[in-house]
Design a protein around this motif. Sequence first.
Motif, PDB file in Angstrom:
ATOM      1  N   GLU A  61      21.241  53.430   2.538  1.00  0.00           N
ATOM      2  CA  GLU A  61      21.538  53.018   3.914  1.00  0.00           C
ATOM      3  C   GLU A  61      22.566  53.986   4.527  1.00  0.00           C
ATOM      4  O   GLU A  61      22.683  53.929   6.334  1.00  0.00           O
ATOM      5  N   VAL A  62      22.974  54.195   3.916  1.00  0.00           N
ATOM      6  CA  VAL A  62      24.452  55.250   4.425  1.00  0.00           C
ATOM      7  C   VAL A  62      24.740  56.682   3.245  1.00  0.00           C
ATOM      8  O   VAL A  62      24.200  55.872   1.842  1.00  0.00           O
ATOM      9  N   THR A  63      24.457  57.353   3.797  1.00  0.00           N
ATOM     10  CA  THR A  63      24.704  59.068   3.294  1.00  0.00           C
ATOM     11  C   THR A  63      26.092  59.606   3.659  1.00  0.00           C
ATOM     12  O   THR A  63      26.868  59.449   4.323  1.00  0.00           O
ATOM     13  N   SER A  64      26.879  59.889   2.374  1.00  0.00           N
ATOM     14  CA  SER A  64      28.786  60.422   2.301  1.00  0.00           C
ATOM     15  C   SER A  64      28.071  61.509   1.669  1.00  0.00           C
ATOM     16  O   SER A  64      27.456  61.907   0.819  1.00  0.00           O
ATOM     17  N   GLU A  65      28.574  62.737   2.892  1.00  0.00           N
ATOM     18  CA  GLU A  65      28.989  63.817   2.672  1.00  0.00           C
ATOM     19  C   GLU A  65      30.038  64.522   2.409  1.00  0.00           C
ATOM     20  O   GLU A  65      30.981  64.314   3.397  1.00  0.00           O
ATOM     21  N   ARG A  66      30.340  64.753   1.271  1.00  0.00           N
ATOM     22  CA  ARG A  66      31.793  65.388   1.216  1.00  0.00           C
ATOM     23  C   ARG A  66      31.895  67.022   1.505  1.00  0.00           C
ATOM     24  O   ARG A  66      31.574  67.412   2.437  1.00  0.00           O
ATOM     25  N   GLU A  73      41.231  71.962   0.417  1.00  0.00           N
ATOM     26  CA  GLU A  73      41.641  70.762   0.606  1.00  0.00           C
ATOM     27  C   GLU A  73      41.228  69.439   0.708  1.00  0.00           C
ATOM     28  O   GLU A  73      40.040  70.225   1.893  1.00  0.00           O
ATOM     29  N   GLY A  74      40.855  68.675  -0.162  1.00  0.00           N
ATOM     30  CA  GLY A  74      39.796  67.457   0.060  1.00  0.00           C
ATOM     31  C   GLY A  74      39.823  66.880   1.983  1.00  0.00           C
ATOM     32  O   GLY A  74      41.188  67.165   2.447  1.00  0.00           O
ATOM     33  N   GLU A  75      38.829  66.273   2.210  1.00  0.00           N
ATOM     34  CA  GLU A  75      39.035  65.852   3.414  1.00  0.00           C
ATOM     35  C   GLU A  75      38.036  64.860   3.387  1.00  0.00           C
ATOM     36  O   GLU A  75      37.558  64.132   2.067  1.00  0.00           O
ATOM     37  N   SER A  76      38.265  63.642   4.698  1.00  0.00           N
ATOM     38  CA  SER A  76      37.603  62.653   4.182  1.00  0.00           C
ATOM     39  C   SER A  76      35.670  63.287   4.765  1.00  0.00           C
ATOM     40  O   SER A  76      35.443  63.868   5.253  1.00  0.00           O
ATOM     41  N   ALA A  77      35.001  61.908   3.631  1.00  0.00           N
ATOM     42  CA  ALA A  77      33.872  62.331   3.711  1.00  0.00           C
ATOM     43  C   ALA A  77      33.307  62.019   5.169  1.00  0.00           C
ATOM     44  O   ALA A  77      33.350  61.528   6.158  1.00  0.00           O
ATOM     45  N   LEU A  78      31.545  62.518   5.325  1.00  0.00           N
ATOM     46  CA  LEU A  78      31.100  62.374   6.916  1.00  0.00           C
ATOM     47  C   LEU A  78      30.183  61.223   6.246  1.00  0.00           C
ATOM     48  O   LEU A  78      28.668  61.686   5.502  1.00  0.00           O
ATOM     49  N   ARG A  79      30.447  59.951   6.615  1.00  0.00           N
ATOM     50  CA  ARG A  79      29.333  59.314   6.748  1.00  0.00           C
ATOM     51  C   ARG A  79      28.071  58.826   8.202  1.00  0.00           C
ATOM     52  O   ARG A  79      28.915  58.769   9.112  1.00  0.00           O
TER      53      ARG A  79
END
Length: 509
Positions: A61-66, A73-79
Amino acid sequence: MGAQYGDAALSVHIKIAALGMRPEGCRARVATLAEYLSLSKSAVERALTQLTTAGSDGIAEVTSERKTSRDGEGESALRTVRPVDTDRELFVWLPARAATSLPPRQLRLYAVISYAQIRRMPLTLAELRAVVRHQYGDSAGQPLGERQVKRLLADLEATGWITIHHRQGPRGRHAYEAHLRPLHPVLDDTAEEPTGAPAPAAPATTTPDIHDGSAPRTADGSPSRDDHRTDRLGRKDELGGGIRRRRDSGSYGPAPVENVAGATFRAAASDEKRSNQAGPYCGPGLQLSPRVWQVLEPVHPELPAISPYVLRRIGQEIGRQLSAGVGMERLTTRLTTRYSRLTAAGPATERARRGEVGRWILGAGLPRHGCRLDSCEDGTTWSTGERCALCANIAATEQALAAAATEQALAAAAAEEARAQQPVVAEPPPDPPAPPRPPVTWLRWPPPSPDLGPEPTPDEREQARKAATDDTIRQALDQLGAPAAIRLYGRALILPHLTNPEHDGGTPA
């Protein structure tokens, strides 16, 4: 959403869909989503795990993209939420404000009432009970009682999101009406403040009415105080309340109970250590539900040797799979087949004494083996007993790739062997270097000869020589030049009149 998703999954799904309508999409962190929905971070993380995991149809139902910034540096994922197929799926649009103002269980009831209102379907209490279910404990997956559902509907009506028309539906049933916005201000209405004094609290009853079972259950660890405001906070010290973990040792030890567990499910002995503490296990006695006990029927002789901690983990894993829709018969068959292979390799009693059987049940006996389809069981479709088509395709593809790799390896080996069998031809020695050439001296190119005109005939020469005088010869030298004059009058007549000593007079006529 189906029963495989928790109550908090619907709230998280609606909030991600609402934030995803922005140009930059939903880039909110887990802590931000938990703050918006007035949930704990662990509840949001569990909901995201359920939403991003593919269901029985193989669709998440939801796709998470890093996402990563330019400096690494890591950022919040695009959901992003899965787009709805409007031609094949039945759905209903819900306001995003309901997800932030209603608890997850009331939001699920509100969604069902909104869907039934759009479809013009009358609802009964039994149908609403089938929607809200126990999330944890031995009764996980079973519907709530009528008393709890009525209490939930009354609380939901008190928020103003629905209206219950008592005995106004078909056959004297209650009619439920869902609203796109509450009829009166709710907790998330920050722009509207209540003007009147708060109503006095209702007197306590002798039998408190609990929403889910015999006691409230948050399923988010130890009891804590949460701030239910939906505005984003700027500092961590503005959060209300603290967190205090309850321990099972010391002054917080469990009180004795009347139904003491048997020898198989007693507390750990003094020589049995917990995985995270150095002291003996002081927790409550372990009790397994009838469903878990029936699933563990193939390994009943080995249960006394398994530590209570590992046995509790086994019961939790079996309950999780049963709540996800895996049948008891399937789990029992899976455990029976794999346990028979374990006992065939050697006696299992010695392994049980060392605690290996408990870890084997968790790591190898209970997990499902097969492809990504939930119906696949060790390469076989559980409902039909036939070979799984997806596993067959995967095996055929792997065989084709292996055959192609083998052919390439054989071709490379044959080419290498052919090159090794070819005779080695000695290369001729290189030619000696050429001697250096002397420098070239270029001579100056002579100037072109002057145009003497047409060649005179012998008669013209004879007449000109007979009539030649000194004046005519000098005049011819001035007009024609020395070479033309010599060609016409001859060298004997011209040489005495030449004034340029460098001129050789040309060739004689």
